[in-house]
Design an enzyme around this catalytic site. Structure first.
Site, PDB file in Angstrom:
ATOM      1  N   HIS A 256       4.528  -2.932   3.120  1.00  0.00           N
ATOM      2  CA  HIS A 256       4.027  -3.555   2.291  1.00  0.00           C
ATOM      3  C   HIS A 256       4.723  -4.773   1.760  1.00  0.00           C
ATOM      4  CE1 HIS A 256       1.139  -4.524  -1.266  1.00  0.00           C
ATOM      5  NE2 HIS A 256       2.030  -4.750  -2.197  1.00  0.00           N
TER       6      HIS A 256
ATOM      7  N   THR B  71      -0.948   6.998   1.893  1.00  0.00           N
ATOM      8  CA  THR B  71      -1.489   8.449   1.282  1.00  0.00           C
ATOM      9  C   THR B  71      -3.195   7.327   0.508  1.00  0.00           C
ATOM     10  OG1 THR B  71      -0.693   8.141  -0.819  1.00  0.00           O
ATOM     11  CG2 THR B  71       0.739   9.922   0.723  1.00  0.00           C
TER      12      THR B  71
END
Length: 222
Positions: free
Chosen positions: A115, A147
């Site tokens: 990210h 997650t």
């Protein structure tokens, strides 16, 4: 004589250019990636990433998300093909779809993302713009396990750079992306070598728990 353990099978999910995919391909071809890149899957047909995969002998497939009314149906179709390739690790490399809980739970502990921010700062989109608007002195990228929390999984590796006074969104993006291309193969290789694992909601490297944001990436790290 004991047979050698089979290489970690890696499936890469993409949506566009595939520059991080290319970084992984380059790492494999120069002996810096222990795993085997077996397939690239895109949610869009005809993207350059698929051509990159084919050029280097990988299977290349697309599952077009616009063909599915329900998001979960798209996720299940994607899961079907990932499992057909017997993936040990799923790598998100510019995959611009939010995945559902069923998909994330299915690959818990064996799915990585990179990210473009210093997580937990700036989850989601437009990270470079947000960092500039906030007047931040530094920015970067984070490799993390995926997650259910968007961009909220435990960090593995975090690269940082200073924001220059003359940086624009485009120039900052280019500098962060160049760093991603060096960082991501390192983290993927750690997993392929079974040095990196996900356990009890945390990332562990060489049997030691990592800080929440991951460890700081440095040039030449292996």
């Amino acid at each position: 004589m004991t047979a050698p353990e089979p290489a970690t099978r890696i499936v890469v999910l993409v949506s566009g250019e595939g520059t991080n995919l290319q970084a992984l391909i380059d790492a494999q071809e120069t002996g810096r990636l222990s795993g085997k890149l077996v397939a690239t899957i895109s949610n869009r047909p005809g993207v350059p990433a698929l051509d990159r995969a084919r050029k280097h002998g990988m299977a290349a497939k697309w599952v077009e998300h616009t063909n599915f009314v329900e998001r979960d149906d798209f996720d299940r179709e994607l899961m079907y093909f990932i499992d057909e390739y017997k993936a040990d690790l799923v790598v998100l490399a510019g995959f611009m779809r939010i995945l559902g809980n069923e998909f994330i739970d299915h690959y818990e502990g064996r799915m990585l993302n990179i990210h473009p921010s210093l997580l937990p700062k700036y989850p989601g989109l437009h990270t470079h713009r947000r960092a500039l608007k906030a007047g931040d002195s530094g920015h970067g990228a984070t490799v993390h396990f995926v997650t259910r929390e968007l961009d909220g999984g435990p960090g593995v590796l975090q690269g940082r750079l200073a924001i220059n006074p003359d940086d624009t969104e485009a120039s900052l993006s280019a500098r962060v992306q160049a760093m991603e291309h060096k960082m991501y193969p390192v983290a993927v290789n750690w997993f392929a070598e079974k040095r990196l694992v996900y356990r009890a909601g945390r990332a562990w490297l060489d049997r030691e728990p990592l800080p929440v944001g991951g460890i700081l990436w440095k040039e030449g790290m292996q």
